[in-house]
Every structure is written in structure tokens, then in C-alpha cells.
Design an enzyme around this catalytic site. Structure first.
Site, PDB file in Angstrom:
ATOM      1  N   TYR A  84       1.741   0.617  14.326  1.00  0.00           N
ATOM      2  CA  TYR A  84       2.568   1.628  13.605  1.00  0.00           C
ATOM      3  C   TYR A  84       2.147   3.174  13.885  1.00  0.00           C
ATOM      4  CZ  TYR A  84      -0.521  -0.113   9.651  1.00  0.00           C
ATOM      5  OH  TYR A  84      -1.502  -0.418   8.703  1.00  0.00           O
ATOM      6  N   LYS A 143       5.970   5.682   7.742  1.00  0.00           N
ATOM      7  CA  LYS A 143       5.519   4.593   8.953  1.00  0.00           C
ATOM      8  C   LYS A 143       6.595   4.302   9.924  1.00  0.00           C
ATOM      9  CE  LYS A 143       1.777   3.158   5.775  1.00  0.00           C
ATOM     10  NZ  LYS A 143       1.519   2.096   4.999  1.00  0.00           N
ATOM     11  N   ASP A 184      -6.222  -6.070  -2.006  1.00  0.00           N
ATOM     12  CA  ASP A 184      -5.065  -6.357  -2.345  1.00  0.00           C
ATOM     13  C   ASP A 184      -4.893  -7.619  -3.402  1.00  0.00           C
ATOM     14  OD1 ASP A 184      -4.269  -4.714  -0.282  1.00  0.00           O
ATOM     15  OD2 ASP A 184      -4.158  -6.471   1.034  1.00  0.00           O
ATOM     16  N   HIS A 226       0.676  -1.222   0.097  1.00  0.00           N
ATOM     17  CA  HIS A 226       0.038  -0.034  -0.101  1.00  0.00           C
ATOM     18  C   HIS A 226       0.997   1.254  -0.103  1.00  0.00           C
ATOM     19  CE1 HIS A 226      -3.015  -2.713   2.460  1.00  0.00           C
ATOM     20  NE2 HIS A 226      -3.076  -2.715   1.031  1.00  0.00           N
TER      21      HIS A 226
END
Length: 177
Positions: free
Chosen positions: A126, A66, A162, A57
Site C-alpha cells: 500500500y 491508503k 490489535d 488502525h
């Protein structure tokens, strides 16, 4: 804590201090004085079962840096360099991370990110420096042959999103606009 550079500029391993005793452990995950340039404003947790692959992504608008930390289980984590002017454009770093490890993975903006759960279940925590912008999200095909990512499993469990990831060439053209 200390920062270790990876083979791709910008990707970093953030080594943590872990204090263990017979009761368990305490792990330092984030210190603003170590990761100075980032203003993390949004925290996310994700839980997956074995063989679930999430990603790859990226947001094309308000890209996200991130900081990935595994709090339960073990994953194979991947970051693909999608910075058009980078010398390592289209290259990736993949590494295994578990809740027992003494590091987190810092992925700067301009990278696609994904992971596969290698244990019975995984929980990933995250921090990001931008909020999600769903209209700007893109999914790069996890199995794109031109990327040649060496995933440790052959038949992952994928979301519909996905399953329909776009190929690297199409995303490369979109990045140039």
C-alpha cells in the site's frame, strides 16, 4: 484505469488494466493522473499468514490516505468511516480482494483500516500520503459490537496491539477533542 465510487463517500475502487499472456501478467496499479488529489510519499508491504487480522488502525495526527493492493493471496479488507461530520460516520465497507482481481482499494484519511488474510499467505502493498506517527496511532477493536463488522472468520490471530483495541465509543470521544 478508472475510478468506481463505493457506498461510502470517499472510498473508491480503482479498476486496473491487466495484460495477460502465457508468460503471466502486467497490472497497472497507480497513475497520478487518475488519483490526482493524493501525494503518495510512503509505500509499505505487509505479509500475513492465514487468519491473521491486522487492524483496525488509524492515525489521529497526520491521517493517512491508503491505496491497498493485494500482490499475493486473498484478504477481506475493511474501512470504517471515522470522519465525525460524515453522514456515514461509524459505517464500514468490507470487500474481498485477491491478487487476481483487477482493482485496488482507495481509503481516504479519516478511516480506520484493517484486513484478515483468507489464503495460506497474503502480501499487501500500500501507498500512503503520510508517514507513520506511532504516537498518534490508535487501534479500534476489530470486534466492536456497535460496528457489527461481518468478518469471515470468528477466531483471528491478533498482535498484542490489535488484541487491546479500544471500543468505538471511546475512539469517537477522542475524535471530538
Amino acid at each position: 484505469m478508472k475510478v468506481i465510487k463505493s457506498k461510502i463517500s470517499g472510498l473508491k475502487i480503482i479498476k486496473s488494466k491487466i495484460f495477460k499472456d502465457k508468460r503471466g501478467f502486467l497490472k497497472e496499479v497507480f497513475m497520478q493522473k487518475i488519483i490526482k488529489k493524493e501525494n503518495f510519499i510512503f509505500d509499505i508491504m505487509s505479509r500475513s499468514k492465514k487468519n491473521v487480522l491486522r487492524g483496525l488502525h488509524i492515525q489521529l495526527d497526520k491521517m493517512q490516505t491508503k491505496l491497498i493492493t493485494v500482490t499475493e493471496g486473498k484478504i477481506f479488507d475493511v474501512a470504517v468511516d471515522l470522519r465525525p461530520k460524515s453522514k456515514t460516520f461509524g459505517k464500514y465497507v468490507g470487500l474481498k480482494i485477491s491478487h487476481n482481481d483487477d482493482f485496488s482499494f482507495l481509503i481516504p484519511s479519516g478511516f480506520a483500516h484493517g484486513f484478515v488474510c483468507l489464503s495460506k499467505k497474503c502480501t499487501i502493498y500500500y501507498k500512503t500520503n503520510n508517514y507513520r506517527v506511532t504516537s498518534a496511532e490508535r487501534t479500534l477493536a476489530w470486534n466492536d459490537k456497535s460496528l457489527n463488522i461481518k468478518w469471515p472468520i470468528k477466531k483471528p490471530i491478533l498482535s498484542d496491539k490489535d488484541k487491546t483495541g479500544i471500543d468505538f465509543i471511546s475512539l469517537k470521544n477522542e475524535l471530538k477533542k
